[in-house]
Design a protein around this motif. Structure first.
Motif, PDB file in Angstrom:
ATOM      1  N   ILE A   1      39.740  31.830  28.046  1.00 16.86           N
ATOM      2  CA  ILE A   1      40.853  31.163  28.728  1.00 16.86           C
ATOM      3  C   ILE A   1      40.868  31.542  30.212  1.00 16.86           C
ATOM      4  CG2 ILE A   1      43.371  31.018  28.876  1.00 16.86           C
ATOM      5  CD1 ILE A   1      43.439  31.437  25.846  1.00 16.86           C
ATOM      6  N   ALA A   2      40.634  32.841  30.485  1.00 13.02           N
ATOM      7  CA  ALA A   2      40.594  33.284  31.878  1.00 13.02           C
ATOM      8  C   ALA A   2      39.447  32.626  32.631  1.00 13.02           C
ATOM      9  CB  ALA A   2      40.455  34.806  31.925  1.00 13.02           C
ATOM     10  N   GLU A   3      38.324  32.426  31.939  1.00 18.98           N
ATOM     11  CA  GLU A   3      37.183  31.764  32.577  1.00 18.98           C
ATOM     12  C   GLU A   3      37.504  30.312  32.882  1.00 18.98           C
ATOM     13  OE1 GLU A   3      32.437  30.892  31.693  1.00 18.98           O
ATOM     14  OE2 GLU A   3      33.689  31.924  30.220  1.00 18.98           O
ATOM     15  N   ASP A   4      38.122  29.608  31.914  1.00 18.49           N
ATOM     16  CA  ASP A   4      38.474  28.209  32.140  1.00 18.49           C
ATOM     17  C   ASP A   4      39.555  28.064  33.212  1.00 18.49           C
ATOM     18  OD1 ASP A   4      36.651  27.516  30.206  1.00 18.49           O
ATOM     19  OD2 ASP A   4      38.145  27.354  28.597  1.00 18.49           O
TER      20      ASP A   4
ATOM     21  N   LEU B   1      38.080  34.516  36.199  1.00 19.62           N
ATOM     22  CA  LEU B   1      36.839  35.264  36.350  1.00 19.62           C
ATOM     23  C   LEU B   1      36.156  34.953  37.680  1.00 19.62           C
ATOM     24  CD1 LEU B   1      35.233  35.204  32.776  1.00 19.62           C
ATOM     25  CD2 LEU B   1      36.612  36.981  33.871  1.00 19.62           C
ATOM     26  N   LYS B   2      36.313  33.716  38.154  1.00 20.78           N
ATOM     27  CA  LYS B   2      35.737  33.383  39.455  1.00 20.78           C
ATOM     28  C   LYS B   2      36.441  34.153  40.573  1.00 20.78           C
ATOM     29  CE  LYS B   2      34.097  28.744  38.301  1.00 20.78           C
ATOM     30  NZ  LYS B   2      34.186  27.295  38.613  1.00 20.78           N
TER      31      LYS B   2
ATOM     32  N   LEU C   1      34.810  41.090  43.522  1.00 14.48           N
ATOM     33  CA  LEU C   1      33.718  42.035  43.291  1.00 14.48           C
ATOM     34  C   LEU C   1      32.457  41.682  44.062  1.00 14.48           C
ATOM     35  CD1 LEU C   1      34.022  42.567  39.421  1.00 14.48           C
ATOM     36  CD2 LEU C   1      34.848  44.065  41.234  1.00 14.48           C
ATOM     37  N   GLY C   2      32.418  40.471  44.653  1.00 12.53           N
ATOM     38  CA  GLY C   2      31.221  40.046  45.364  1.00 12.53           C
ATOM     39  C   GLY C   2      30.761  41.026  46.438  1.00 12.53           C
ATOM     40  N   PRO C   3      31.641  41.430  47.391  1.00 12.07           N
ATOM     41  CA  PRO C   3      31.209  42.402  48.404  1.00 12.07           C
ATOM     42  C   PRO C   3      30.780  43.740  47.803  1.00 12.07           C
ATOM     43  CG  PRO C   3      33.255  41.320  49.057  1.00 12.07           C
ATOM     44  CD  PRO C   3      33.001  40.930  47.635  1.00 12.07           C
ATOM     45  N   VAL C   4      31.432  44.144  46.706  1.00 17.26           N
ATOM     46  CA  VAL C   4      31.057  45.406  46.045  1.00 17.26           C
ATOM     47  C   VAL C   4      29.646  45.301  45.488  1.00 17.26           C
ATOM     48  CG1 VAL C   4      31.654  47.025  44.213  1.00 17.26           C
ATOM     49  CG2 VAL C   4      33.472  45.879  45.503  1.00 17.26           C
TER      50      VAL C   4
ATOM     51  N   LEU D   1      28.023  40.175  37.881  1.00 20.28           N
ATOM     52  CA  LEU D   1      29.465  39.986  38.034  1.00 20.28           C
ATOM     53  C   LEU D   1      30.136  39.764  36.679  1.00 20.28           C
ATOM     54  CD1 LEU D   1      29.506  37.727  41.211  1.00 20.28           C
ATOM     55  CD2 LEU D   1      30.407  40.039  41.040  1.00 20.28           C
ATOM     56  N   SER D   2      29.508  38.988  35.803  1.00 18.84           N
ATOM     57  CA  SER D   2      30.068  38.768  34.468  1.00 18.84           C
ATOM     58  C   SER D   2      30.095  40.062  33.668  1.00 18.84           C
ATOM     59  CB  SER D   2      29.251  37.709  33.725  1.00 18.84           C
ATOM     60  OG  SER D   2      29.283  36.473  34.408  1.00 18.84           O
TER      61      SER D   2
END
Length: 221
Positions: free
Chosen positions: A57-60, A64-65, A71-74, A93-94
């Motif tokens: 549900i969080a992904e839809d 998560l995005k 988390l991208g810069p990390v 990331l996933s």
């Protein structure tokens, strides 16, 4: 190796039970352990299915995005040798997002896929790259916000406060993750220091040798 250890423990237990004349207790313990294993598994299945559904549900919903953006810069800092936009970044990331939610079983397939993608960047297929070591360290000591699996185990065994470990788990995993990152940075620097210097380019040697012969040719002229 693990299979051999478990087989050795079973054989040793069987031999000790036979020598001491306690085969009845040994047999009862085997069946009780099997029954408890099935009971705990059913409890874990229900909790894991619930949290995997929440994660879907969080992904839809795009959560998560958003976590991936945070988390991208990390990830870029922790994996500087992985090109930006490489498929491994998405799987990393996933994996980190699932570990944050305490979904170890959901994080494992993503970690395996990330390792497979990192292997495509590996010039030496028989040796793990620094990025692979970093991923392994982070996956083992990942910060966990909601330890869903442990909560399920405590709930199955009748804990009066199954979620009481959330704070201590967060603190312990945070310390473990910090230690893993520090060790990873240290070993990366040691690896760079131990690398032999690159030999000079072939063209450079030719230019040097050519510059040495030029004066002789000019004198002859």
């Amino acid at each position: 190796m693990i299979n051999g250890i478990w087989l050795g423990m079973i054989v040793i237990g069987f031999l000790f039970a036979a020598v001491n004349g306690r085969m009845d207790e040994f047999t009862a313990a085997v069946f009780d352990g099997a029954k408890n294993g099935v009971t705990v598994s059913f409890g874990l299945i229900s909790v894991l299915v619930f949290w995997l559904g929440i994660m879907r549900i969080a992904e839809d919903a795009g959560l998560l995005k958003k976590i991936a953006r945070v988390l991208g810069p990390v990830v870029a800092f922790l994996f500087p040798d992985v090109p930006k936009g490489h498929p491994a970044i998405g799987y990393i990331l996933s994996n980190m997002s699932a570990n944050l939610l305490g979904l170890g079983n959901a994080a494992t397939p993503m970690g395996i896929k990330a390792m497979q993608e990192l292997q495509t960047l590996n010039p030496d297929k028989d040796t793990a790259t620094p990025a692979m070591c970093t991923l392994l360290a982070l996956n083992t000591a990942s910060i966990t916000l909601i330890p869903a699996t442990l909560i399920a185990i405590r709930l199955n065994y009748g804990s009066t406060d199954p979620a009481g470990i959330v704070g201590t788990t967060l603190a312990a995993t945070a310390v473990a993750t910090l230690a893993a990152i520090m060790a990873d940075r240290m070993f990366r620097r040691l690896t760079l220091m131990r690398k032999p210097p690159k030999p000079p380019a072939q063209g450079t040697n030719k230019s040097i040798s050519g510059s040495r012969t030029l004066p002789h040719s000019s004198l002859k002229g």
